[in-house]
Structures are given as structure tokens and as C-alpha cells.
Design a protein around this motif. Structure first.
Motif, PDB file in Angstrom:
ATOM      1  N   GLU A 137       6.995  10.238 -13.338  1.00 51.87           N
ATOM      2  CA  GLU A 137       8.176  10.351 -12.491  1.00 51.87           C
ATOM      3  C   GLU A 137       9.363   9.583 -13.076  1.00 51.87           C
ATOM      4  OE1 GLU A 137       8.604   8.087  -8.605  1.00 51.87           O
ATOM      5  OE2 GLU A 137       8.190  10.119  -7.852  1.00 51.87           O
ATOM      6  N   LYS A 138       9.105   8.336 -13.494  1.00 52.13           N
ATOM      7  CA  LYS A 138      10.179   7.509 -14.036  1.00 52.13           C
ATOM      8  C   LYS A 138      10.600   7.954 -15.426  1.00 52.13           C
ATOM      9  CE  LYS A 138       9.368   3.337 -11.337  1.00 52.13           C
ATOM     10  NZ  LYS A 138       9.177   1.857 -11.369  1.00 52.13           N
ATOM     11  N   VAL A 139       9.648   8.349 -16.232  1.00 51.25           N
ATOM     12  CA  VAL A 139       9.945   8.772 -17.593  1.00 51.25           C
ATOM     13  C   VAL A 139      10.725  10.085 -17.593  1.00 51.25           C
ATOM     14  CG1 VAL A 139       8.880   9.668 -19.690  1.00 51.25           C
ATOM     15  CG2 VAL A 139       8.069   7.526 -18.710  1.00 51.25           C
ATOM     16  N   LEU A 140      10.337  11.014 -16.728  1.00 61.17           N
ATOM     17  CA  LEU A 140      11.054  12.280 -16.627  1.00 61.17           C
ATOM     18  C   LEU A 140      12.494  12.049 -16.180  1.00 61.17           C
ATOM     19  CD1 LEU A 140      11.051  15.377 -16.701  1.00 61.17           C
ATOM     20  CD2 LEU A 140      10.253  15.349 -14.315  1.00 61.17           C
ATOM     21  N   PHE A 141      12.679  11.173 -15.207  1.00 58.41           N
ATOM     22  CA  PHE A 141      14.020  10.835 -14.728  1.00 58.41           C
ATOM     23  C   PHE A 141      14.873  10.280 -15.871  1.00 58.41           C
ATOM     24  CE2 PHE A 141      17.272   8.309 -12.673  1.00 58.41           C
ATOM     25  CZ  PHE A 141      17.603   9.043 -11.535  1.00 58.41           C
ATOM     26  N   GLU A 142      14.287   9.399 -16.665  1.00 59.23           N
ATOM     27  CA  GLU A 142      15.008   8.789 -17.790  1.00 59.23           C
ATOM     28  C   GLU A 142      15.361   9.829 -18.844  1.00 59.23           C
ATOM     29  OE1 GLU A 142      16.163   4.662 -18.671  1.00 59.23           O
ATOM     30  OE2 GLU A 142      15.177   5.622 -16.972  1.00 59.23           O
ATOM     31  N   SER A 143      14.441  10.746 -19.133  1.00 53.80           N
ATOM     32  CA  SER A 143      14.679  11.775 -20.146  1.00 53.80           C
ATOM     33  C   SER A 143      15.801  12.717 -19.736  1.00 53.80           C
ATOM     34  CB  SER A 143      13.398  12.575 -20.402  1.00 53.80           C
ATOM     35  OG  SER A 143      12.397  11.768 -20.959  1.00 53.80           O
ATOM     36  N   ILE A 144      15.744  13.189 -18.498  1.00 59.01           N
ATOM     37  CA  ILE A 144      16.787  14.090 -18.021  1.00 59.01           C
ATOM     38  C   ILE A 144      18.130  13.368 -17.978  1.00 59.01           C
ATOM     39  CG2 ILE A 144      17.590  15.479 -16.068  1.00 59.01           C
ATOM     40  CD1 ILE A 144      14.695  16.056 -15.394  1.00 59.01           C
ATOM     41  N   SER A 145      18.119  12.112 -17.546  1.00 60.01           N
ATOM     42  CA  SER A 145      19.348  11.335 -17.490  1.00 60.01           C
ATOM     43  C   SER A 145      19.968  11.195 -18.867  1.00 60.01           C
ATOM     44  CB  SER A 145      19.068   9.952 -16.899  1.00 60.01           C
ATOM     45  OG  SER A 145      20.233   9.164 -16.851  1.00 60.01           O
ATOM     46  N   ALA A 146      19.148  10.990 -19.885  1.00 61.31           N
ATOM     47  CA  ALA A 146      19.662  10.861 -21.249  1.00 61.31           C
ATOM     48  C   ALA A 146      20.155  12.191 -21.781  1.00 61.31           C
ATOM     49  CB  ALA A 146      18.573  10.294 -22.165  1.00 61.31           C
ATOM     50  N   PHE A 147      19.353  13.244 -21.645  1.00 61.49           N
ATOM     51  CA  PHE A 147      19.761  14.553 -22.161  1.00 61.49           C
ATOM     52  C   PHE A 147      21.018  15.064 -21.475  1.00 61.49           C
ATOM     53  CE2 PHE A 147      19.812  19.138 -21.463  1.00 61.49           C
ATOM     54  CZ  PHE A 147      19.951  19.582 -22.782  1.00 61.49           C
ATOM     55  N   ALA A 148      21.103  14.886 -20.164  1.00 59.28           N
ATOM     56  CA  ALA A 148      22.253  15.374 -19.410  1.00 59.28           C
ATOM     57  C   ALA A 148      23.430  14.408 -19.486  1.00 59.28           C
ATOM     58  CB  ALA A 148      21.865  15.614 -17.955  1.00 59.28           C
ATOM     59  N   THR A 149      23.312  13.356 -20.275  1.00 58.13           N
ATOM     60  CA  THR A 149      24.337  12.318 -20.453  1.00 58.13           C
ATOM     61  C   THR A 149      24.822  11.787 -19.107  1.00 58.13           C
ATOM     62  OG1 THR A 149      26.244  13.840 -20.592  1.00 58.13           O
ATOM     63  CG2 THR A 149      25.074  13.363 -22.636  1.00 58.13           C
ATOM     64  N   VAL A 150      23.866  11.468 -18.245  1.00 58.42           N
ATOM     65  CA  VAL A 150      24.175  10.952 -16.912  1.00 58.42           C
ATOM     66  C   VAL A 150      24.256   9.432 -16.937  1.00 58.42           C
ATOM     67  CG1 VAL A 150      23.457  10.841 -14.504  1.00 58.42           C
ATOM     68  CG2 VAL A 150      23.073  12.930 -15.817  1.00 58.42           C
ATOM     69  N   GLY A 151      23.176   8.796 -17.376  1.00 62.57           N
ATOM     70  CA  GLY A 151      23.178   7.338 -17.431  1.00 62.57           C
ATOM     71  C   GLY A 151      22.491   6.663 -16.272  1.00 62.57           C
ATOM     72  N   MET A 152      21.958   7.439 -15.328  1.00 63.58           N
ATOM     73  CA  MET A 152      21.203   6.826 -14.234  1.00 63.58           C
ATOM     74  C   MET A 152      19.823   6.402 -14.721  1.00 63.58           C
ATOM     75  SD  MET A 152      22.033   9.085 -10.863  1.00 63.58           S
ATOM     76  CE  MET A 152      23.546   8.813  -9.947  1.00 63.58           C
ATOM     77  N   SER A 153      19.280   5.397 -14.057  1.00 63.55           N
ATOM     78  CA  SER A 153      17.968   4.898 -14.450  1.00 63.55           C
ATOM     79  C   SER A 153      17.266   4.313 -13.233  1.00 63.55           C
ATOM     80  CB  SER A 153      18.110   3.827 -15.536  1.00 63.55           C
ATOM     81  OG  SER A 153      16.857   3.265 -15.862  1.00 63.55           O
ATOM     82  N   THR A 154      15.972   4.357 -13.267  1.00 63.91           N
ATOM     83  CA  THR A 154      15.188   3.705 -12.221  1.00 63.91           C
ATOM     84  C   THR A 154      14.940   2.234 -12.564  1.00 63.91           C
ATOM     85  OG1 THR A 154      13.151   4.467 -13.295  1.00 63.91           O
ATOM     86  CG2 THR A 154      14.038   5.836 -11.513  1.00 63.91           C
ATOM     87  N   GLY A 155      15.575   1.766 -13.632  1.00 68.78           N
ATOM     88  CA  GLY A 155      15.486   0.361 -14.009  1.00 68.78           C
ATOM     89  C   GLY A 155      14.581   0.066 -15.178  1.00 68.78           C
ATOM     90  N   ILE A 156      14.135   1.091 -15.890  1.00 68.24           N
ATOM     91  CA  ILE A 156      13.170   0.850 -16.968  1.00 68.24           C
ATOM     92  C   ILE A 156      13.826   0.753 -18.337  1.00 68.24           C
ATOM     93  CG2 ILE A 156      11.423   2.105 -15.644  1.00 68.24           C
ATOM     94  CD1 ILE A 156      11.672   4.395 -17.639  1.00 68.24           C
ATOM     95  N   THR A 157      15.098   1.093 -18.458  1.00 69.54           N
ATOM     96  CA  THR A 157      15.741   1.154 -19.772  1.00 69.54           C
ATOM     97  C   THR A 157      15.723  -0.195 -20.476  1.00 69.54           C
ATOM     98  OG1 THR A 157      17.241   2.741 -18.752  1.00 69.54           O
ATOM     99  CG2 THR A 157      17.728   2.072 -20.990  1.00 69.54           C
TER     100      THR A 157
END
Length: 459
Positions: free
Chosen positions: A391-411
């Protein structure tokens, strides 16, 4: 054709511009890579780091990639790790990245439109565009005027608010207002506050201007230009304008409703806020995932349903030739209309009494599938390099690819290998969609013959 020295000189410049634009797969990535490397080197200067000494190479490069690709993912706290000098470098990289992607995407769109020929332009009821040095200058100036106008207006409001309501001295208020205005219009999501915008979750004079700047930057330069024309009546809108504006409104309303439904009473997010705060939080939760990267709640505490909705909004992104990322609204809606027309048994995809060419449908499908492939590969690699949940990794991947920058705090806690994966995703998401879409359009060549058809079993 004039043959004098002056015209010959101009012709050479025009030819250079044309060669640059007709090879987007090579030219655009190389240009952005040079800016990224330069930015990373500048951030490693000791004066850019708060406690002295050079920044870690991986952190400097990651920050440069995130800023140039207007993403907003960070491995170090922008507010406490970087000095005002370092923050100024980041702000410059954001401006260069946002301006560069808007102008390059717009110029490529002009080139692609010209390549369809006069007949196609007349059918689409669009202007006859030429692509010479004068056009390039005009596009650069108009993009700069629009960008600086929105940024200045947003900065003025934010500066006044920081100064009056938060007792900041004029210089600090101006710096905070300018930084967040540029970051907002460019959909970058960088903030000078360690908790991003969580501390202002109930302040409409901070949240609303930033949201409006994000929406404006995400609409795209062609849409902003058309909306300022005299014949702005909806009946005169092009298909691209209709798809972008109506699609944006649809996603904003749907995102607001779903975010409010899942987080309204959730104690870790919107629950403790006032009614105004909940409305602002739901509005921000609909706007910021559209590749802005700001956050007024802690997404690490958000409900799984909210993260899923956010994933969808992030992947779709904003308008073409703008500062937003994702596969773009037009791509998503063209595919949606293609499915709808297929279900209805129609052999032609139509939008607003206009037919959509099969080449545009293939380009949309290619961009979407390549985006899915990038996210899947990135997610698999992050799962290999980290111990975080899917769940967290997918969120991070989409955020990076879509150039969003949101994170669940794992970066912050990712190992170097995972950071390289995110950098690759940010670069691919920012540059790849523009380069691939334009390259596909420019490479299209009509066949002079047709092969026998065969119908494989589908589904």
C-alpha cells in the motif's frame, strides 16, 4: 524566399529550433538532465546546507530531480536542512523546470498540430500554426507572462497573510509567500514548513490561494490562453479545452466528495477540525493529489480508501502542456470515450460533435500503458529494496511517476537504491509522457496499403 545574410541567419536559427523539437526523445531528456546535474552540484555547495559542509550526494541529486521535475518528494527537510541560499536554488530549479516543461510541451504541440496538415487543422477548426523563431519567442513570452502573473498574485496574498496573521517580519513573509506561490503554480509541492501545510489546514487565506494556483498551473498553457480569448463562450471551445476544463471540474468534485466521505470523522485527519477546516481539507485533498504534492493532513494516517482515491487522482494528473504530471486528463478521457463508444457499438469515437482520430486513441493508450508499466516496475523494485507494505510502496511509486510529491512518510528512510528508483520514476513521469506522446505523433506515417484483417478473440 529571401537570401540575404539576415534571413539566412534567421533560417539557421529556425532550423536549429526545428531539429531540437523534431527529436523530443533525445532533446528534452538531455536538456532536463543538464539542469538536474547543475542543480545537484549547486546544492552540494557548503553554503546551501544549514549545519555547514556539503550535502550528501544522493540527497542533493534527489532534491534537484524532485525540483526540476516539479515533484516535491524530499529525503531531507527543506525547512531545516537547506539554508536560504539552498532554498533559493531549489526555487530556481522549480521555476526552470515548470517553465521548461510548459514551453517545450506547448512548442511540441504546435509542431504536432502543424504536422497534421491544413486539412486536419480545418476539420479541427484550429488556427494554421507555423513554427519559426517568431513563434518560439511568442510562446516563451506568453508562458512567462501567464506564469509570472499567477505567481505574483498568489505571492501577494500569501505574503500579506503570513505578515498580518502569523506575525512574520516583512522579509520572511515575502520569502514564504513567494516560495509557496512559485511552488504551487508549478505543482511542485515544496514547502518551507516542516509539516508542509498541516499547520494551516483551517486557514482559507493560505489553502485557497495555493489550491487556485495549483489548478491554474495544472490546466496547461494552451487552455489558459484559450480561456483568455474574446470568443471564450463554451460553444467555441475546442475538444481539448472541453476535455481539460470539464474533466478537471469532474475530478475536483468527485475527489472532494470521496475525500470528505472517508476522512470527515476520522480522528487522525479531518475529525478534530472545525467545519471550515473539514471543507478546506476535503477541497485540498481533491486538489493537491492532482500532482501538486502539498498536504494539509498526514497521509500516513489516512484511511486506505483515501489512499486509493488519491492514487487514482495522482495517476490521472492534470492538463497537457502544463506543470501537472500524470498521464493527463485528456489521455484518461479519450480512453474513456473510446470504451463508451465501443460499448455502444460505434466504430467512431466522437467528443462534442468531433471525431477523435485513431492515431490519437493509440497515443493515449500507449501513454497510459507505459505509465502503468513504469508504476508496476517501480513498485516491484521498491518492494525488493524495502520492507514497507504494498500500500505504501504503491502510493510512493505513483506519487513519483505522476510528479505529485505526496508521501505516507517513508521517503526519508528509504535506502539509496530505492531513492534511485524514485528518481528514475520522477524523471520518466515528468519527461517521458511528453516525449513519448510527441514522438508517436511526429513518427506517424500513413501506409499506402492495407493488409488483410483478422479478428483475434478479445476478452
Amino acid at each position: 524566399m529571401l537570401r540575404d545574410a539576415k534571413s539566412g541567419k534567421e533560417s539557421k536559427k529556425d532550423n536549429f529550433v526545428r531539429r531540437l523539437l523534431t527529436h523530443p526523445v533525445r532533446a528534452v531528456p538531455v536538456a532536463f538532465l543538464l539542469v538536474i546535474i547543475t542543480g545537484g552540484a549547486l546544492l552540494m555547495i557548503p553554503a546551501a546546507r544549514q549545519d555547514g559542509g556539503s550535502a550528501e550526494f544522493i540527497d542533493a541529486l534527489f532534491t534537484s530531480v524532485s525540483a526540476v521535475c516539479v515533484t516535491g518528494l524530499i529525503t531531507v527537510d527543506t525547512a531545516t536542512y537547506w539554508t536560504p541560499f539552498g532554498q533559493g536554488i531549489i526555487l530556481g530549479l522549480i521555476q526552470v523546470g515548470g517553465f521548461g516543461i510548459m514551453t517545450l510541451a506547448t512548442l511540441l504541440a504546435l509542431l504536432v498540430r502543424k504536422s497534421i496538415g491544413l486539412r486536419g487543422q480545418l476539420v479541427a477548426q484550429s488556427e494554421t500554426h507555423t513554427l519559426n523563431l517568431g513563434d518560439v519567442r511568442a510562446v516563451l513570452l506568453r508562458v512567462a507572462k501567464i506564469m509570472l502573473g499567477f505567481e505574483a498574485a498568489t505571492a501577494l496574498i500569501l505574503t500579506a497573510r503570513f505578515w498580518i496573521a502569523y506575525d512574520q517580519n516583512p522579509a520572511t513573509a515575502l520569502w514564504h509567500g513567494l516560495f509557496h506561490a512559485i511552488s504551487a503554480f508549478n505543482n511542485a509541492g515544496f514547502s518551507l514548513f516542516s509539516d508542509n501545510l498541516i499547520g494551516f489546514a483551517e486557514d482559507p487565506w493560505i489553502i485557497v490561494p495555493i489550491c487556485l494556483a495549483v489548478i491554474a498551473g495544472g490546466l496547461g498553457f494552451p487552455v489558459l490562453i484559450q480561456l483568455t480569448r474574446a470568443d471564450v463562450a463554451p460553444k467555441n471551445w475546442t475538444v481539448h479545452l472541453r476535455l481539460t476544463v470539464y474533466g478537471t471540474l469532474l475530478l475536483l468534485v468527485a475527489g472532494f466528495a470521496l475525500f470528505a466521505a472517508f476522512e470527515w470523522n476520522r480522528h487522525q485527519t479531518l475529525g478534530p477540525l472545525s467545519l471550515t477546516g473539514k471543507i478546506l481539507g476535503s477541497f485540498a485533498g481533491s486538489v493537491f493529489p492532482r500532482t501538486a504534492g502539498f498536504n494539509s493532513i498526514d497521509y500516513g494516517a489516512a484511511a486506505p480508501e483515501t489512499l486509493m482515491v488519491t492514487n487514482i487522482l495522482m495517476f490521472i494528473g492534470g492538463g497537457s502542456a502544463g506543470t501537472a504530471g500524470g498521464i493527463k486528463i485528456t489521455t484518461f478521457l479519450v480512453l474513456g470515450f473510446a470504451i463508451w463508444n465501443e460499448v455502444r457499438g460505434r466504430d467512431q469515437v466522437t467528443i462534442a460533435h468531433r471525431s477523435i482520430s485513431s492515431s490519437s486513441q493509440r497515443q493515449a493508450l500507449s501513454v497510459a500503458l507505459l505509465g502503468i508499466a513504469a508504476v508496476v516496475i517501480g513498485t516491484m523494485l521498491l518492494l525488493m529494496f524495502t520492507d514497507y507494505s504494498l500500500e505504501k510502496v504503491l502510493f510512493e511509486s505513483i506519487s513519483a511517476f505522476a510528479t505529485v510529491g505526496m508521501s505516507t512518510g517513508i521517503t526519508y528512510d528509504l535506502p539509496p537504491a530505492a531513492k534511485w528508483v524514485l528518481m528514475a520514476l520522477m524523471f520518466t513521469g515528468r519527461i517521458g509522457t511528453v516525449a513519448v506522446a510527441s514522438a508517436l505523433a511526429l513518427a506517424a506515417r500513413p501506409r499506402l496499403f492495407r493488409l488483410p484483417e483478422e479478428r483475434p478473440i478479445i476478452g
